[in-house]
Scaffold this active site. Sequence first.
Site, PDB file in Angstrom:
ATOM      1  N   HIS A  11      45.843  66.246  22.313  1.00 29.07           N
ATOM      2  CA  HIS A  11      46.803  66.199  22.297  1.00 29.07           C
ATOM      3  C   HIS A  11      47.028  66.955  20.690  1.00 29.07           C
ATOM      4  O   HIS A  11      46.206  67.420  19.309  1.00 29.07           O
ATOM      5  CB  HIS A  11      46.587  64.988  21.291  1.00 29.07           C
ATOM      6  CG  HIS A  11      47.786  64.509  20.681  1.00 29.07           C
ATOM      7  ND1 HIS A  11      48.709  62.689  20.401  1.00 29.07           N
ATOM      8  CD2 HIS A  11      48.129  64.659  18.872  1.00 29.07           C
ATOM      9  CE1 HIS A  11      49.567  63.201  19.379  1.00 29.07           C
ATOM     10  NE2 HIS A  11      48.946  64.315  18.669  1.00 29.07           N
ATOM     11  N   HIS A  13      49.573  70.179  18.850  1.00 26.65           N
ATOM     12  CA  HIS A  13      50.889  70.632  18.929  1.00 26.65           C
ATOM     13  C   HIS A  13      50.476  72.398  18.611  1.00 26.65           C
ATOM     14  O   HIS A  13      49.978  72.461  17.363  1.00 26.65           O
ATOM     15  CB  HIS A  13      51.932  70.401  17.569  1.00 26.65           C
ATOM     16  CG  HIS A  13      51.833  68.639  17.912  1.00 26.65           C
ATOM     17  ND1 HIS A  13      52.946  68.237  18.385  1.00 26.65           N
ATOM     18  CD2 HIS A  13      51.276  67.663  17.750  1.00 26.65           C
ATOM     19  CE1 HIS A  13      52.798  67.010  17.983  1.00 26.65           C
ATOM     20  NE2 HIS A  13      51.321  67.053  17.441  1.00 26.65           N
ATOM     21  N   HIS A 189      54.649  59.858  20.292  1.00 30.03           N
ATOM     22  CA  HIS A 189      53.884  59.828  19.831  1.00 30.03           C
ATOM     23  C   HIS A 189      54.056  57.763  19.220  1.00 30.03           C
ATOM     24  O   HIS A 189      55.105  57.681  19.148  1.00 30.03           O
ATOM     25  CB  HIS A 189      53.995  60.698  18.380  1.00 30.03           C
ATOM     26  CG  HIS A 189      53.521  61.566  18.676  1.00 30.03           C
ATOM     27  ND1 HIS A 189      53.334  62.758  19.072  1.00 30.03           N
ATOM     28  CD2 HIS A 189      52.909  62.419  17.847  1.00 30.03           C
ATOM     29  CE1 HIS A 189      52.750  63.997  19.220  1.00 30.03           C
ATOM     30  NE2 HIS A 189      52.237  63.665  18.071  1.00 30.03           N
ATOM     31  N   GLU A 192      51.570  55.612  14.987  1.00 34.22           N
ATOM     32  CA  GLU A 192      50.439  56.736  14.188  1.00 34.22           C
ATOM     33  C   GLU A 192      51.096  56.286  12.386  1.00 34.22           C
ATOM     34  O   GLU A 192      49.554  55.727  11.422  1.00 34.22           O
ATOM     35  CB  GLU A 192      51.143  58.291  14.019  1.00 34.22           C
ATOM     36  CG  GLU A 192      50.734  59.153  13.166  1.00 34.22           C
ATOM     37  CD  GLU A 192      51.304  60.479  13.339  1.00 34.22           C
ATOM     38  OE1 GLU A 192      51.731  59.961  13.659  1.00 34.22           O
ATOM     39  OE2 GLU A 192      50.397  61.795  13.095  1.00 34.22           O
ATOM     40  N   ASP A 270      45.580  67.712  16.566  1.00 35.75           N
ATOM     41  CA  ASP A 270      46.506  67.177  16.531  1.00 35.75           C
ATOM     42  C   ASP A 270      47.468  68.434  15.819  1.00 35.75           C
ATOM     43  O   ASP A 270      47.733  69.162  16.745  1.00 35.75           O
ATOM     44  CB  ASP A 270      47.269  66.250  15.412  1.00 35.75           C
ATOM     45  CG  ASP A 270      48.249  65.537  15.934  1.00 35.75           C
ATOM     46  OD1 ASP A 270      48.360  65.553  15.803  1.00 35.75           O
ATOM     47  OD2 ASP A 270      48.419  64.518  14.339  1.00 35.75           O
ATOM     48  N   ASP A 271      46.691  69.491  14.359  1.00 35.95           N
ATOM     49  CA  ASP A 271      47.579  70.215  13.941  1.00 35.95           C
ATOM     50  C   ASP A 271      46.220  71.056  13.361  1.00 35.95           C
ATOM     51  O   ASP A 271      46.639  70.777  12.026  1.00 35.95           O
ATOM     52  CB  ASP A 271      48.853  69.832  13.202  1.00 35.95           C
ATOM     53  CG  ASP A 271      49.172  69.416  13.576  1.00 35.95           C
ATOM     54  OD1 ASP A 271      50.528  69.848  14.584  1.00 35.95           O
ATOM     55  OD2 ASP A 271      49.706  68.149  13.241  1.00 35.95           O
TER      56      ASP A 271
HETATM   57  N1  LIG Z   1      50.998  64.129  12.914  1.00 35.46           N
HETATM   58  C1  LIG Z   1      52.385  64.504  14.724  1.00 35.46           C
HETATM   59  N2  LIG Z   1      52.738  63.060  14.373  1.00 35.46           N
HETATM   60  C2  LIG Z   1      54.232  63.435  14.737  1.00 35.46           C
HETATM   61  N3  LIG Z   1      54.656  64.278  14.927  1.00 35.46           N
HETATM   62  C3  LIG Z   1      53.698  65.440  14.489  1.00 35.46           C
HETATM   63  N4  LIG Z   1      54.520  66.901  15.002  1.00 35.46           N
HETATM   64  C4  LIG Z   1      53.459  67.549  14.506  1.00 35.46           C
HETATM   65  N5  LIG Z   1      52.622  66.437  14.257  1.00 35.46           N
HETATM   66  C5  LIG Z   1      52.222  65.124  14.808  1.00 35.46           C
HETATM   67 ZN   LIG Z   2      50.532  65.028  16.988  1.00 37.33          ZN
END
Ligand SMILES: Nc1ncnc2[nH]cnc12
Ligand SMILES: [Zn+2]
Length: 323
Positions: A11, A13, A189, A192, A270-271
């Site tokens: 996971h 992006h 997703h 969250e 994630d990011d």
């Molecule tokens: N944590 C996240 N939750 C939902 N969409 C996303 N797009 C990028 N990061 C995200």
């Molecule tokens: Zn994500």
Amino acid sequence: MSAAVRKAELHCHIEGAASPELVRAQARKYGADVSGFISGDRYVWSDFTDFLGAYDGAAALFRSEEDYALLAQTYLEGIAEEGAIYAEIFVSPDHAAAAGLSPVAYFDGLAAGIGAAKASTGIECRMIVVGVRHLGAERVEAAARLAASRPHPLISGFGMAGEERFGTPGDFARAFDIAREAGLGITIHAGELAGPESVRGALDHIRPARIGHGVRAIEDEALVRRLAESGVVLEVCPGSNLALGLYPDIASHPFDRLRVAGVRVTLSSDDPPHFGTSVGREYRMAAEAWGYDRAALTAITRTALQAAFIDEDTRAFLLGQLD
Ligand SMILES: Nc1ncnc2[nH]cnc12
Ligand SMILES: [Zn+2]
């Protein structure tokens, strides 16, 4: 815990993996101003909505095949150095289109970076096309149709990211039906920013093999049991959850409680630069917080590889690297 523990990231992006340093270089290339979302060597945002703005701002500076090749290669070589042997990246044709890039150029550029990183480190990578939830069901369906047309052999899954509080899972069921019928792996997703009802809705309407995050299922005991019995795998991103304020500290994070309850859990970033993390740091945090030894961490990687959207020969090869 060292780089010697093999890791797999399900996971991440790709646009969210661009470091402030790389985004600054892109801004110089295109004569753009990033002061609205980067300060010094850090992204600046205040909440999830603001984070999405910073994410979109960075994405807007990747405008060519070469830009995306560099981004994918940089990210993958970085995590290979931390011991990652496999990664799946969420790729968003809507973000590419907003930057003026066609889907084919976007996928080809990313694939060039994936190929370069594989040649230099051995890391395997696949792409999961995502629709952006807050752009609405029609746009998500268009992304699903694109993915279902199999525009690149490295695309193996379909998912949905974006603002989880927009619409309900049922609104997007058709998009996921299109992707599933095309043989793509399905992830979404959920759980969250929204609570257990979002996870329940995803299970009822989307029938995913995996759920991105899913951690707020912990608020509903029956749902935790349902997840455990279903075998649906959670792509858990503790550092992201902490940075976005879902939990005050790692000790409060439900990762280990879900694991103990029999839910299949994995670790991802994630990011990563937005949340000050990386897949290596996620494994390190888990080891420190819950006392996982090398075998326990490797078991998490094994779960990720078992749940990977990949052909069986490559899965067997990767699993063989854990022995
Ligand atoms: N944590 C996240 N939750 C939902 N969409 C996303 N797009 C990028 N990061 C995200
Ligand atoms: Zn994500």
